[in-house]
Write a protein that holds these residues in place. Structure first.
Motif, PDB file in Angstrom:
ATOM      1  N   GLY A  45       0.820  -1.214   0.000  1.00 26.37           N
ATOM      2  CA  GLY A  45       0.000   0.000   0.000  1.00 26.37           C
ATOM      3  C   GLY A  45       0.850   1.258   0.000  1.00 26.37           C
ATOM      4  O   GLY A  45       0.546   2.238  -0.689  1.00 26.37           O
ATOM      5  N   HIS A  46       1.935   1.198   0.774  1.00 24.68           N
ATOM      6  CA  HIS A  46       2.853   2.328   0.839  1.00 24.68           C
ATOM      7  C   HIS A  46       3.446   2.625  -0.532  1.00 24.68           C
ATOM      8  O   HIS A  46       3.471   3.790  -0.984  1.00 24.68           O
ATOM      9  CB  HIS A  46       3.964   1.993   1.845  1.00 24.68           C
ATOM     10  CG  HIS A  46       4.876   3.133   2.155  1.00 24.68           C
ATOM     11  ND1 HIS A  46       6.241   2.973   2.284  1.00 24.68           N
ATOM     12  CD2 HIS A  46       4.645   4.456   2.337  1.00 24.68           C
ATOM     13  CE1 HIS A  46       6.799   4.139   2.560  1.00 24.68           C
ATOM     14  NE2 HIS A  46       5.850   5.058   2.599  1.00 24.68           N
ATOM     15  N   LEU A  47       3.898   1.606  -1.231  1.00 28.33           N
ATOM     16  CA  LEU A  47       4.514   1.792  -2.543  1.00 28.33           C
ATOM     17  C   LEU A  47       3.503   2.294  -3.572  1.00 28.33           C
ATOM     18  O   LEU A  47       3.842   3.120  -4.431  1.00 28.33           O
ATOM     19  CB  LEU A  47       5.156   0.488  -3.008  1.00 28.33           C
ATOM     20  CG  LEU A  47       6.368   0.020  -2.183  1.00 28.33           C
ATOM     21  CD1 LEU A  47       6.839  -1.356  -2.652  1.00 28.33           C
ATOM     22  CD2 LEU A  47       7.513   1.038  -2.294  1.00 28.33           C
ATOM     23  N   VAL A  48       2.261   1.801  -3.497  1.00 25.49           N
ATOM     24  CA  VAL A  48       1.227   2.259  -4.427  1.00 25.49           C
ATOM     25  C   VAL A  48       1.004   3.756  -4.260  1.00 25.49           C
ATOM     26  O   VAL A  48       0.956   4.521  -5.236  1.00 25.49           O
ATOM     27  CB  VAL A  48      -0.088   1.482  -4.214  1.00 25.49           C
ATOM     28  CG1 VAL A  48      -1.246   2.169  -4.944  1.00 25.49           C
ATOM     29  CG2 VAL A  48       0.050   0.051  -4.701  1.00 25.49           C
ATOM     30  N   PHE A  49       0.872   4.204  -3.017  1.00 22.74           N
ATOM     31  CA  PHE A  49       0.605   5.621  -2.788  1.00 22.74           C
ATOM     32  C   PHE A  49       1.846   6.483  -3.008  1.00 22.74           C
ATOM     33  O   PHE A  49       1.723   7.674  -3.320  1.00 22.74           O
ATOM     34  CB  PHE A  49       0.019   5.831  -1.386  1.00 22.74           C
ATOM     35  CG  PHE A  49      -1.460   5.628  -1.334  1.00 22.74           C
ATOM     36  CD1 PHE A  49      -2.321   6.693  -1.501  1.00 22.74           C
ATOM     37  CD2 PHE A  49      -1.992   4.364  -1.163  1.00 22.74           C
ATOM     38  CE1 PHE A  49      -3.693   6.508  -1.477  1.00 22.74           C
ATOM     39  CE2 PHE A  49      -3.366   4.166  -1.131  1.00 22.74           C
ATOM     40  CZ  PHE A  49      -4.223   5.244  -1.293  1.00 22.74           C
ATOM     41  N   ILE A  50       3.030   5.903  -2.855  1.00 24.62           N
ATOM     42  CA  ILE A  50       4.238   6.638  -3.232  1.00 24.62           C
ATOM     43  C   ILE A  50       4.191   6.970  -4.721  1.00 24.62           C
ATOM     44  O   ILE A  50       4.467   8.105  -5.129  1.00 24.62           O
ATOM     45  CB  ILE A  50       5.505   5.815  -2.899  1.00 24.62           C
ATOM     46  CG1 ILE A  50       5.806   5.885  -1.401  1.00 24.62           C
ATOM     47  CG2 ILE A  50       6.714   6.334  -3.683  1.00 24.62           C
ATOM     48  CD1 ILE A  50       6.981   5.038  -0.973  1.00 24.62           C
ATOM     49  N   VAL A  51       3.828   5.988  -5.525  1.00 26.33           N
ATOM     50  CA  VAL A  51       3.726   6.209  -6.971  1.00 26.33           C
ATOM     51  C   VAL A  51       2.668   7.265  -7.273  1.00 26.33           C
ATOM     52  O   VAL A  51       2.898   8.201  -8.060  1.00 26.33           O
ATOM     53  CB  VAL A  51       3.404   4.892  -7.698  1.00 26.33           C
ATOM     54  CG1 VAL A  51       3.107   5.152  -9.174  1.00 26.33           C
ATOM     55  CG2 VAL A  51       4.558   3.910  -7.558  1.00 26.33           C
ATOM     56  N   LEU A  52       1.486   7.156  -6.628  1.00 26.20           N
ATOM     57  CA  LEU A  52       0.406   8.114  -6.866  1.00 26.20           C
ATOM     58  C   LEU A  52       0.832   9.529  -6.493  1.00 26.20           C
ATOM     59  O   LEU A  52       0.578  10.493  -7.224  1.00 26.20           O
ATOM     60  CB  LEU A  52      -0.838   7.714  -6.062  1.00 26.20           C
ATOM     61  CG  LEU A  52      -1.566   6.449  -6.520  1.00 26.20           C
ATOM     62  CD1 LEU A  52      -2.640   6.061  -5.511  1.00 26.20           C
ATOM     63  CD2 LEU A  52      -2.192   6.650  -7.896  1.00 26.20           C
TER      64      LEU A  52
END
Length: 713
Positions: free
Chosen positions: A138-145
């Motif tokens: 989840g952290h990596l997904v929102f980092i990308v966003l």
């Protein structure tokens, strides 16, 4: 660069003057911030060499400076330059819709900021909250966003600025693209977040003076003839200024389909630029407990009048004089390319104010650009250094090393967005297309991120999958609608209003549906106390550093004695305006006096029972925060109802403004500009009078000592 070549022969100032202004202003602001950083460190105990100061300004920023910084960060080129261009396109309805598309997002961020202080009082970035709740994926997904949103938003502003500089001076857009962020990289890397607060204040003061000057100077120019003269000229040229989709084709009616569609698209895109931009979260984390809501709402109300007043006056004046010999394009007409580039405003200023007006426009352009770029620098730097480097690459990094990494990532980000901006320029993008694309790529994460703080039942799977599905849903709607309505999928077709509007709606709302469905698939209730482990982890590292002089290798908290815990809690319960001005070394010394270094907890922070974790704020502080939350929610609802419903919708009817109504309309808009100047320029000086006095006394005393020593020698 095909989208701007046709304006090269209309350069309003020389290239030499443009280079001098761009480089000179960059050097000037870099020098100012270097001096400010020295003063902060020497006389105000604010050391940007520490990560807490670099990232969140020691959480000690007051109401006035918060309002000024948020206002400056949100005073993009769009709300000045493009608001005038779109008023030229759609009439006087557009600037008001533009204003309503700027303020409610900041009011929402006030509520989110207070809730973040309640739920996660010691977070550094919004992504840190996501990681604590949803784990690594989840952290990596929102980092990308967040990175996509920050990089795209910042690069689009640099691209817009380079096109305007090219159009105004003929300077090559690549040179402009490189020079715009150069000075910002230097002072941001040195000064950190507090440096951007200080430069934001300077940007705000200079930009508002210029905005008020342009509005009044254009309106009172003999060619225009004041409010009555402008109205008469617009009415007299109504036949040549017919706007399809407006009531009777008039620019003086609020009933404009194009304006309301543009306004809706703008609202979605701007909402993403606030909620999905870690810079606005960081400014919230950096404020004192009692400063978040008033600071953000002062900025929200103030920013409303900027596109409304300036956009209305410049846009309608351009309509009145664009076919006269004084207009730079005469005898030709303004092309759609020039309008999309935002050239309506500099052409009008050149026609009525002359060369000094263009120099002033250049200053305004620089202020709007650099305030945007500086906040993006800190936001992306924090993501790369704290959320990526410290979390995954080097968890044992020292505070000093983390600040060095932050400096490096500022430079890396500056180089990267420069490359992206150049690529967008060569690709033929312009401000209009960028505004249509932005909601598609930035909106999908908004609702899942908000639910992270407000809905305990959003599951990890829902938070990870719903924004991804939302993005593809919005993209599919955008491209499919463009193909269905216009028979093509290219920049021209996707620059049409209806595909962009439908795509924005799909991108924003579909993740809410996906999140609800996925959360119901495997229900789970999150315990909000989990967020408090962030504070305990920082506390544990503080103890570890004080005991061994090296970073903690285990992540354990370094004392199990009740006295040690009480000592730390007593520190965190001091009001922010006092406690956050303490140096980290003072905190360590106080803890060590009450907690022997040999005593350590037997359990890591992640495994401690939630029943043993206490909120770092005392009951009184929490009650105060919940009171501010209620105020923030009420303010958000009121601002939405007033600016979306009560004010504009009654005017959406078969009505053309009369001269008296038009005069009152513009007069109120100009008064609003002066009110904004008082709120975000004058008030911050009053609010920060004690710090200003302290710094001034320090400089005076140091100067006297230095001169005394020189005299004795």
């Amino acid at each position: 660069m095909s989208n701007t070549l046709d304006t090269a022969n209309l350069a309003l100032i020389s290239q030499g003057a443009a280079y001098g202004l761009l480089i000179g202003l960059g050097v000037l602001f870099c020098g100012v911030i270097l001096i400010a950083v020295k003063i902060q460190k020497a006389y105000l105990s604010e050391d940007s060499g520490k990560s807490e100061m670099f990232m969140v300004a020691n959480r000690s920023v007051g109401t006035g400076l918060t309002a000024s910084a948020v206002f400056s960060s949100w005073m993009w080129i769009n709300e000045t330059v493009l608001a005038a261009a779109m008023c030229y396109n759609y009439g006087l309805a557009l600037p008001l819709w533009w204003g309503s598309g700027l303020c409610f997002q900041i009011a929402l961020m006030a509520a989110l900021g207070v809730m973040a202080k309640i739920r996660v009082p010691y977070a550094h970035t919004s992504l840190e909250i996501v990681r604590m709740r949803y784990g690594r994926i989840g952290h990596l997904v929102f980092i990308v966003l967040n990175l996509v949103n920050n990089v795209f938003g910042c690069a689009s502003m640099i691209m817009t600025g380079s096109q305007l500089i090219y159009g105004v001076s003929g300077m090559h857009f690549v040179a402009a693209t490189i020079l715009i962020p150069l000075g910002v990289v230097l002072y941001t890397a040195v000064g950190g977040l507090k440096a951007t607060f200080l430069t934001d204040f300077l940007h705000t003061a200079i930009a508002l003076i210029l905005i008020i000057y342009f509005t009044i100077a254009v309106l009172t120019n003999p060619v225009v003839g004041g409010l009555g003269g402008l109205y008469d000229k617009v009415v007299a040229t109504a036949g040549e200024n017919y706007i399809s989709g407006n009531y009777q084709g008039s620019v003086l009616t609020f009933k404009s389909k194009g304006a309301i569609i543009w306004g809706l698209i703008l609202k979605f895109g701007n909402l993403a630029l606030v909620v999905m931009d870690t810079a606005f979260w960081q400014k919230s984390f950096a404020t004192e407990v009692q400063a978040t809501v008033p600071g953000y709402n002062i900025a929200a109300i103030s920013v409303f009048g900027i596109p409304w007043g300036l956009g209305t006056v410049i846009g309608l004046t351009a309509r009145a004089i664009h076919n006269t010999p004084i207009f730079p394009t005469y005898p030709g007409t303004l092309t759609s390319t020039e309008i999309s580039m935002g050239m309506v405003m500099p052409y009008t200023i050149k026609a009525l104010i002359g060369d000094k007006g263009i120099i002033g426009f250049f200053f305004l352009l620089f202020m709007a650009l650099t305030s945007t770029v500086s906040s993006s620098m800190i936001a992306v730097s924090s993501i790369l250094s704290y959320d990526l480097y410290k979390t995954y690459l080097n968890p044992k990094v020292t505070d000093k090393k983390l600040v060095k990494v932050s400096h490096l990532t500022v430079v890396i980000h500056g180089v990267f967005i420069t490359g992206i901006s150049i690529a967008m320029n060569y690709g033929g993008a312009n401000m209009t297309w960028i505004n249509y694309l932005r909601p598609v790529i930035s909106c999908p994460g908004i609702i899942p991120l908000i639910l992270t703080l407000f809905w305990s039942r959003q599951t990890r799977l829902a938070a990870i999958i719903s924004p991804v599905l939302g993005f593809f849903t919005g993209l599919a709607v955008w491209l499919a609608t463009a193909w269905s309505m216009y028979g093509a999928v290219d920049i021209a077709a996707t620059s049409e209003e209806y595909p962009a509007l439908y795509a924005a709606i799909a991108s924003f709302f579909s993740p809410a549906l996906y999140s609800a469905i996925l959360s119901l698939y495997k229900p789970y209730i999150f315990d909000w106390r989990e967020f408090l482990r962030i504070e305990l982890q920082d506390e544990a590292k503080l103890h570890a550093d004080s005991d061994s002089g090296t970073p903690s290798e285990s992540g354990y908290e370094n004392s199990d004695s009740k006295n040690a815990k009480d000592s730390v809690k007593s520190i965190t319960n001091i009001p922010k305006s006092e406690s956050m001005q303490e140096e980290d070394s003072d905190r360590i010394d106080e803890v060590n006096e009450k907690a022997p270094a040999k005593e350590q907890l037997s359990l890591p922070v992640e495994k401690q029972s939630l029943d043993d974790i206490q909120h770092p704020f005392d009951e009184g502080t929490l009650k105060e925060l919940y009171r501010w939350l209620r105020i923030a929610v009420i303010m958000f609802v009121v601002i939405v109802l007033v600016t979306w419903v009560a004010w504009p919708l009654p005017l959406y009817r078969d009505y053309i403004f009369t001269k008296s109504f038009f005069s009152g309309w513009v007069t109120v808009a100009i008064i609003w500009q002066f009110g904004a100047f008082g709120a975000v320029v004058i008030y911050p000086l009053y609010d920060g009078r004690h710090a200003i006095a302290t710094g001034t006394r320090g400089i005076w005393n140091s100067s006297r000592e230095y001169l005394g020593k020189r005299g004795r020698s």
